[in-house]
Design a protein around this motif. Structure first.
Motif: not given
Length: 424
Positions: A303-305, A350-354, A386-389, A414-415
């Motif tokens: 999570s973002w938290f 490889l992941l979405w990035q918060w 989130l950014r990146g993919g 997938a974060s």
């Protein structure tokens, strides 16, 4: 939203996109197709129906003379959130929709595919301004279906994770999991200075290629000097956070996040498995079933938290979305791209990035007219960017300006995260 002419290539892309949605469920059992593990998720069958409803509602019904639509009641079942279209079935109850059966949904998809082909062929014989908005709607529909392909996989992972048998969505092969593994960035974490001062972000008006309305307009942002990590945070890094009492130290957490962690009993990322904090975590649940937890793989399903708490523990912070995009654009240009709006094969991870940024409109943002304007703008509240993919994301969405968004307490996506810090 620039569009291409209705060529054979566009017909092929339409066909391949639609086929992929069905290929993703081809190995599932009928019982799996109606699985809804939580209110935020949707069954695979519903995703297939909803993407078909989108094309029928916005393209075929108003623009293809003679088209015979599906049972009018299906619109109530498969509308997601378009209030301008009408009422809809409650989202938490999508798993109760045993009818229409999958064979009827697939037959509906075939009728809609035939209608889209007929519409494209008619547009191919026309010229002038009439074809352009329809092609833009078609492109939006294709991008929309690709988004739901990723959602379908995330929803399926959530549903299967709740089964004590821990079933694999892909038996005998990794499936989409083949795209996830140990980081390709060797060595310890390094800090990279990012572009600072007055920078421009957002999709360029003349940048070419598709973009969603929330990626524009391009505008200027002032960035104080900062540095960003050269890689994502890894499982081994996050295990050290847990071992140091990361889930037991309220001073690391924002109040809302600490309350969520206590209420939900968070002790580790969403799909980690093992004996618990005392004895460690050895496994993670994935679309390929239970797999060993690799310390060098990027940490996922946070999570973002949690991401924010980890960054604070690490003596760093999350990057703003402007910082992230400025770095990604610089990398794209260095790799030979023409600009930040073009598609590149991979955007750093490889992941979405918060990010640290709340999901808000850019200065001058204007949603599209009509019901399709509800696509992004209406959600610009109580969400984080989130950014990146990710390894589940279609390549067409891997561009530096793409803005994904979820509530800060969600962790079924997938974060992951990348650290940033103010320049010393």
């Amino acid at each position: 939203m620039a569009t291409a002419a209705p060529t054979e290539a566009l017909l092929e892309r339409l066909g391949s996109t639609r086929r992929r949605s069905e290929e993703l469920v081809s190995g599932l059992e009928p019982e799996d197709l109606g699985l809804q593990g939580m209110a935020d998720a949707s069954p695979p069958k519903w995703n297939l129906g909803h993407t078909t409803w989108f094309f029928e509602t916005f393209l075929l019904r108003p623009h293809l003379p003679g088209y015979t639509p599906a049972d009018s009641r299906w619109g109530y079942l498969f509308n997601s959130y378009y209030d301008a279209i009408g009422a809809r079935h409650p989202r938490p109850e999508r798993g109760l929709l045993s009818r229409p059966v999958i064979a009827e949904v697939i037959a509906w998809r075939r009728r809609v595919d035939a209608g889209l082909t007929a519409l494209l062929e008619r547009l191919g014989n026309e010229s002038g301004p009439e074809a352009e908005p329809l092609l833009a709607l078609l492109e939006l529909g294709l991008q929309h279906e690709q988004q739901h392909q990723e959602l379908l996989l995330m929803d399926l992972l959530d549903g299967f994770s709740r089964n004590p048998l821990e079933p694999a969505a892909w038996v005998g092969g990794a499936g989409p999991e083949a795209g996830y593994g140990p980081s390709q960035v060797a060595g310890p974490l390094r800090w990279l200075d990012g572009p600072s001062g007055l920078v421009e972000i957002g999709h360029p008006a003349n940048g070419g290629g598709f973009h969603f309305d929330n990626e524009a307009p391009r505008h200027r942002v002032w960035l104080e000097p900062y540095a960003i990590a050269n890689r994502l945070v890894r499982n081994g890094d996050y295990a050290a956070f847990i071992a140091d009492g990361g889930y037991e130290r309220p001073e690391l957490w924002l109040s809302e996040g600490w309350a969520a962690a206590l209420a939900e009993g968070w002790q580790a990322p969403r799909y980690w498995r093992g004996s618990g904090p005392a004895s460690g975590w050895e496994w993670e649940f994935s679309l390929a079933g239970r797999r060993p937890l690799h310390p060098e793989a990027p940490i996922r399903h946070l999570s973002w938290f949690e991401a924010d708490a980890y960054a604070r523990w690490a003596g760093a912070r999350l990057p703003s979305e402007a910082e992230w995009e400025a770095v990604a654009c610089a990398a794209a240009l260095q790799a030979g791209a023409d600009g930040c709006g073009v598609r590149i094969a991979e955007v750093d991870g490889l992941l979405w990035q918060w990010t640290a940024s709340p999901y808000r409109p850019y200065p001058g943002f204007q949603p599209a007219a009509g019901a399709v304007g509800e696509y992004n703008g209406k959600f610009m509240s109580s969400q984080m960017v989130l950014r990146g993919g990710s390894f589940l994301t279609q390549a067409q969405h891997a561009r530096p300006t793409y803005r994904n968004f979820f509530p800060p307490g969600n962790r079924w996506m997938a974060s992951g995260l990348r650290l940033a810090r103010d320049a010393s």
